[in-house]
Design an enzyme around this catalytic site. Structure first.
Site, mmCIF file in Angstrom:
data_model
loop_
_atom_site.group_PDB
_atom_site.id
_atom_site.type_symbol
_atom_site.label_atom_id
_atom_site.label_comp_id
_atom_site.label_asym_id
_atom_site.label_seq_id
_atom_site.Cartn_x
_atom_site.Cartn_y
_atom_site.Cartn_z
ATOM 1 N N HIS A 53 -6.574 -9.764 3.897
ATOM 2 C CA HIS A 53 -5.341 -10.417 4.381
ATOM 3 C C HIS A 53 -5.677 -11.591 5.297
ATOM 4 C CE1 HIS A 53 -2.128 -7.873 2.896
ATOM 5 N NE2 HIS A 53 -2.718 -6.776 3.335
ATOM 6 N N GLU A 98 -10.613 6.471 2.849
ATOM 7 C CA GLU A 98 -10.230 5.070 2.645
ATOM 8 C C GLU A 98 -11.049 4.128 3.527
ATOM 9 O OE1 GLU A 98 -6.259 2.258 2.889
ATOM 10 O OE2 GLU A 98 -6.588 3.726 4.461
ATOM 11 N N ASP A 126 -9.019 -4.179 3.248
ATOM 12 C CA ASP A 126 -7.721 -4.816 2.976
ATOM 13 C C ASP A 126 -7.330 -5.772 4.095
ATOM 14 O OD1 ASP A 126 -4.960 -4.810 1.625
ATOM 15 O OD2 ASP A 126 -4.471 -4.064 3.627
ATOM 16 N N THR A 183 -1.652 4.065 3.325
ATOM 17 C CA THR A 183 -2.410 4.773 2.289
ATOM 18 C C THR A 183 -2.568 6.262 2.584
ATOM 19 O OG1 THR A 183 -3.506 2.720 1.696
ATOM 20 C CG2 THR A 183 -4.519 4.748 0.895
ATOM 21 N N SER A 214 0.817 -1.225 0.000
ATOM 22 C CA SER A 214 0.000 0.000 0.000
ATOM 23 C C SER A 214 0.847 1.269 0.000
ATOM 24 C CB SER A 214 -0.930 0.022 1.212
ATOM 25 O OG SER A 214 -1.888 -0.997 1.079
ATOM 26 N N ASP A 269 -5.895 0.389 -4.268
ATOM 27 C CA ASP A 269 -4.460 0.431 -4.567
ATOM 28 C C ASP A 269 -3.898 -0.918 -5.008
ATOM 29 O OD1 ASP A 269 -4.939 -0.489 -2.027
ATOM 30 O OD2 ASP A 269 -3.309 0.605 -1.076
ATOM 31 N N HIS A 270 -4.693 -1.987 -4.876
ATOM 32 C CA HIS A 270 -4.213 -3.314 -5.314
ATOM 33 C C HIS A 270 -5.311 -4.327 -5.057
ATOM 34 C CE1 HIS A 270 -3.766 -3.847 -1.033
ATOM 35 N NE2 HIS A 270 -2.954 -2.810 -0.990
#
Ligand SMILES: [Zn+2]
Length: 390
Positions: free
Chosen positions: A187, A178, A183, A67, A14, A225-226
């Site tokens: 994970h 955000e 995220d 981020t 990130s 971002d991914h």
């Protein structure tokens, strides 16, 4: 779509991704707005301030996390969060909202300039419209939606409060919002939390769209971002819907489950403690074979062929995939292209397929920014060590 690779890896972290948006250059894994040659680049919110805009960051993670940091800080390592907090205050962001109070001791907060500081949802609502506002609602990340108790605002409430603070700034504003715990749930391969966090983000987006309704002066960019862990629906027919219905019955996150287990295993039978924690959180009773695999992973034994997927959270995610029909590839980010959606003036600057730093170009051009002017000390070249992704 957006391609998310960074300067030194196909799978970005990130920090590097946010830095691509933050300064328009690809950076290495773990690095914030310093290119591989050691040169520092002005982050976009500081750049926005130079161009007369008010600025803010809002997140459900620590506000010092990679981020938001990518939008406002320079650092050779994303983990230097005390220093990132100091930069956020000294660089004069108007709004800072999220978790991470532990990085803002009084010695740092005392250097703020006219900001109100709030620590609960009620206090936030009382200060709505204050032009400068710091909201720190948790010592660490803001708890997952499923675990949230007490007086913590939702992401939408934070986002709208931030906009109310910034909307009357004479030169306009740039705000980063955000849904950061999406995220984290990915994970953890925690499908129920992932869905709840994504819904919270979707609601926040709805709140922002309501605010934008009837305006023609605001560019909205929505992206990520991914990719992360590639959750996919994998059941055919009616089973798919049944799995999702089970998923929506979960009442606690994996984080809660593992906190329960680490507390309970000190003086209880690990197998029993683990079974109880999983059932209390999800309503799912693991079968004996599954429970044995889970306990083995808790004892750091390998149970999955793919070595990366042997974290206890991934093993639990895989066991629950049998019930939910949502399966993950690993506990790691992925290299997939991600969605990039825009609305409002300047949207035409965004191509159908972009690299992360090109988003910086489109945004800064849409805003009509003058070229960035380095801050004092930014001409110093920074030595970088190689960092593994996270
Ligand atoms: Zn991540």
């Amino acid at each position: 779509m957006q391609m998310t690779s960074c300067a030194d890896a196909l799978v970005t972290d990130s920090a590097a991704a946010a830095a691509g948006w933050g300064c328009g250059f690809s950076c290495n894994t773990g690095v914030l707005n310093i290119t591989p040659d050691g040169r520092q680049h002005l982050p976009i919110l500081v750049h926005a301030k130079q161009n007369g805009r008010a600025t803010g960051v809002v997140t459900t993670t620590r506000v010092t996390h990679a981020t938001p940091a990518g939008f406002c800080a320079n650092s050779p390592h994303r983990d230097l969060e005390d220093d990132i907090a100091r930069q956020q205050i000294e660089r004069g962001l108007d709004v800072i909202m999220g978790g991470g109070a532990r990085h803002f001791p009084d010695t740092v907060l005392d250097r703020r300039d006219g900001h109100e500081v709030v620590r609960t949802a009620d206090a936030l609502f009382e200060k709505v419209g204050s032009p400068r506002l710091i909201g720190l609602f948790s010592r660490d990340h803001i708890p997952y939606v499923l675990d949230r108790t007490g007086d913590i605002p939702s992401l939408g409430e934070m986002a709208i409060a931030a906009i109310r603070s910034l909307e009357s700034a004479p030169g306009g504003f740039v705000l980063q919002v955000e849904g950061g715990r999406v995220d984290h749930a990915a994970h953890d391969n925690d499908a129920p939390s992932l869905v709840r966090e994504q819904i919270e983000f979707d609601r926040a987006l709805g709140d922002v769209l309501d605010w934008m309704d009837g305006r023609d002066d605001t560019l909205l960019v929505v992206t990520t971002d991914h990719g992360n862990a590639n959750p996919g629906l994998t059941f055919y027919g009616k089973r798919g819907e049944q799995g999702l219905r089970r998923l929506l019955k979960a009442e606690r996150s994996f984080e809660w489950i593992f906190a329960r287990i680490s507390q309970g295993r000190k003086d209880g039978d690990l197998s029993r403690v683990a079974a109880q924690a999983v059932e209390a959180a999800t309503g799912v009773a693991l079968d004996q074979e599954g429970l044995n695999l889970f306990v083995a992973s808790l004892e750091s034994r390998r149970v999955m062929p793919f070595r990366q997927a042997n974290t206890p959270t991934s093993v639990l995610g895989s066991l629950l995939a049998t019930v939910y029909g949502v399966a993950f590839t690993s506990p790691n980010h992925t290299s997939d292209m991600v969605e990039l959606t825009t609305l409002g003036p300047g949207s035409e600057r965004f191509a159908p397929l972009m690299r992360v730093p090109e988003v910086w170009t489109a945004v800064t051009q849409a805003m009509g920014f003058a070229p960035p002017q380095p801050l004092e000390g930014m001409d110093r070249v920074i030595g970088l060590k190689r960092i593994e992704g996270d």
